[in-house]
Structure formats: C-alpha cells, structure tokens
Write a protein that holds these residues in place. Structure first.
Motif, PDB file in Angstrom:
ATOM      1  N   LYS A   1      -0.269   6.425  -9.167  1.00  0.00           N
ATOM      2  CA  LYS A   1      -1.610   6.985  -9.198  1.00  0.00           C
ATOM      3  C   LYS A   1      -2.607   5.942  -8.713  1.00  0.00           C
ATOM      4  CE  LYS A   1      -0.405   9.496 -13.462  1.00  0.00           C
ATOM      5  NZ  LYS A   1      -0.775   9.710 -14.883  1.00  0.00           N
ATOM      6  N   PRO A   2      -3.759   6.373  -8.207  1.00  0.00           N
ATOM      7  CA  PRO A   2      -4.770   5.388  -7.780  1.00  0.00           C
ATOM      8  C   PRO A   2      -5.143   4.407  -8.890  1.00  0.00           C
ATOM      9  CG  PRO A   2      -5.328   7.553  -6.935  1.00  0.00           C
ATOM     10  CD  PRO A   2      -4.148   7.750  -7.849  1.00  0.00           C
TER      11      PRO A   2
ATOM     12  N   LEU B   1       0.848  -1.188   0.000  1.00  0.00           N
ATOM     13  CA  LEU B   1       0.000   0.000   0.000  1.00  0.00           C
ATOM     14  C   LEU B   1       0.888   1.243   0.000  1.00  0.00           C
ATOM     15  CD1 LEU B   1      -2.756   1.426   0.379  1.00  0.00           C
ATOM     16  CD2 LEU B   1      -2.421   1.133   2.849  1.00  0.00           C
ATOM     17  N   VAL B   2       0.582   2.177  -0.898  1.00  0.00           N
ATOM     18  CA  VAL B   2       1.369   3.409  -0.997  1.00  0.00           C
ATOM     19  C   VAL B   2       0.429   4.554  -1.326  1.00  0.00           C
ATOM     20  CG1 VAL B   2       1.885   3.057  -3.450  1.00  0.00           C
ATOM     21  CG2 VAL B   2       3.436   4.426  -2.043  1.00  0.00           C
TER      22      VAL B   2
ATOM     23  N   THR C   1       1.330  -9.991  -7.195  1.00  0.00           N
ATOM     24  CA  THR C   1       1.508  -9.222  -5.969  1.00  0.00           C
ATOM     25  C   THR C   1       0.616  -7.978  -6.068  1.00  0.00           C
ATOM     26  OG1 THR C   1       3.142  -8.181  -4.498  1.00  0.00           O
ATOM     27  CG2 THR C   1       3.523  -7.940  -6.858  1.00  0.00           C
ATOM     28  N   LEU C   2      -0.074  -7.674  -4.981  1.00  0.00           N
ATOM     29  CA  LEU C   2      -1.051  -6.596  -4.998  1.00  0.00           C
ATOM     30  C   LEU C   2      -0.394  -5.248  -4.728  1.00  0.00           C
ATOM     31  CD1 LEU C   2      -4.010  -5.619  -5.096  1.00  0.00           C
ATOM     32  CD2 LEU C   2      -4.140  -6.118  -2.636  1.00  0.00           C
ATOM     33  N   VAL C   3      -0.695  -4.296  -5.589  1.00  0.00           N
ATOM     34  CA  VAL C   3      -0.268  -2.908  -5.397  1.00  0.00           C
ATOM     35  C   VAL C   3      -1.527  -2.062  -5.221  1.00  0.00           C
ATOM     36  CG1 VAL C   3       0.797  -0.908  -6.482  1.00  0.00           C
ATOM     37  CG2 VAL C   3       1.861  -3.171  -6.708  1.00  0.00           C
ATOM     38  N   THR C   4      -1.596  -1.349  -4.107  1.00  0.00           N
ATOM     39  CA  THR C   4      -2.739  -0.485  -3.832  1.00  0.00           C
ATOM     40  C   THR C   4      -2.240   0.941  -3.645  1.00  0.00           C
ATOM     41  OG1 THR C   4      -3.895  -2.298  -2.722  1.00  0.00           O
ATOM     42  CG2 THR C   4      -4.718  -0.064  -2.348  1.00  0.00           C
ATOM     43  N   VAL C   5      -2.780   1.855  -4.434  1.00  0.00           N
ATOM     44  CA  VAL C   5      -2.381   3.260  -4.358  1.00  0.00           C
ATOM     45  C   VAL C   5      -3.572   4.057  -3.843  1.00  0.00           C
ATOM     46  CG1 VAL C   5      -1.439   5.225  -5.604  1.00  0.00           C
ATOM     47  CG2 VAL C   5      -0.857   2.894  -6.328  1.00  0.00           C
ATOM     48  N   SER C   6      -3.399   4.662  -2.696  1.00  0.00           N
ATOM     49  CA  SER C   6      -4.488   5.435  -2.095  1.00  0.00           C
ATOM     50  C   SER C   6      -4.400   6.904  -2.510  1.00  0.00           C
ATOM     51  CB  SER C   6      -4.425   5.318  -0.577  1.00  0.00           C
ATOM     52  OG  SER C   6      -3.226   5.879  -0.096  1.00  0.00           O
ATOM     53  N   SER C   7      -5.553   7.525  -2.615  1.00  0.00           N
ATOM     54  CA  SER C   7      -5.599   8.938  -3.045  1.00  0.00           C
ATOM     55  C   SER C   7      -5.504   9.891  -1.869  1.00  0.00           C
ATOM     56  CB  SER C   7      -6.888   9.200  -3.819  1.00  0.00           C
ATOM     57  OG  SER C   7      -8.005   8.865  -3.027  1.00  0.00           O
TER      58      SER C   7
END
Length: 121
Positions: A86-87, A11-12, A115-121
């Motif tokens: 970016k989200p 998560l980033v 592998t899961l990449v999650t981009v939070s806004s």
C-alpha cells in the motif's frame, strides 16, 4: 565489527510485492533477534516484524497478513516478503540484529543503513 547490508528495496505499484534481504557479516558468534523496522517521512521509526533464532515471529498490526519475515541462520540473513503493498508502506526499511560477537560478549544491537521502499498509488 558487525555489518548489516540490506537489499531489495525499490519502486512498486500498489498491490505489488517486494522482497527485502539483510545479510549480517563480521565478528558473529550468534544472533538472537533479527528484525525489520521502517521509518516513513516525518514519522518515527517503527517495528514492522521480527524473528527469533528459533523462528518465532512478531508483526505490527499494520502488516499482519501481508508481510512475512523469515531467516536463514546458516547465512545470518533475514528476509521480509511484502505482498499487497500500500502507499502507506512507503518508508525506509532498516534491518537490525541482536548479535553476540564472541561467546563471552554481551549482546549488542546493530543496524543496517536502510533501503527505500516506495509504493505508488
């Protein structure tokens, strides 16, 4: 058998960076193309970037200028440096490799589990 194992997801926040790694192991004589694909929720899997054994690279328009693919042929490993995230980059990222297990074998494409990449806004 050939195994591909990805690491580095997480998560980033938007604007941040992550570096993905994918190591290939098992019966490997040579690896031609290695690449990163991604699949967002409800969407089809798409190419993010790929790289030949000689270092020629190819990027999706959506990641050009932000992502950099590289590889270490001695380690059978491919990397994806992702900057300015970016989200809409949120997805499961899959590694793949076009492998020749033996000198006389045809090339076969293998996939990692993702592998899961999650981009939070």
């Amino acid at each position: 058998q050939v195994q591909l194992v990805e690491s580095g997801g997480g998560l980033v926040q938007a604007g941040g960076s992550l570096r993905l790694s994918c190591a290939a192991s098992g019966s490997i004589f040579s690896i031609n193309l290695m690449g990163w694909y991604r699949q967002a929720p409800g969407k089809q899997r798409e190419l993010a970037a790929d790289i030949t054994s000689g270092g020629s690279t190819n990027y999706a328009d959506s990641v050009k200028g932000r992502f950099t693919i590289s590889r270490d042929n001695a380690k059978n490993t491919v990397y994806l440096q992702m900057n300015s995230l970016k989200p809409e980059d949120t997805a499961v990222y899959y590694c793949n490799a076009e492998v020749r297990p033996r000198s006389y074998s045809p090339r076969t494409v293998y996939w990692g589990k993702g592998t899961l990449v999650t981009v939070s806004s």
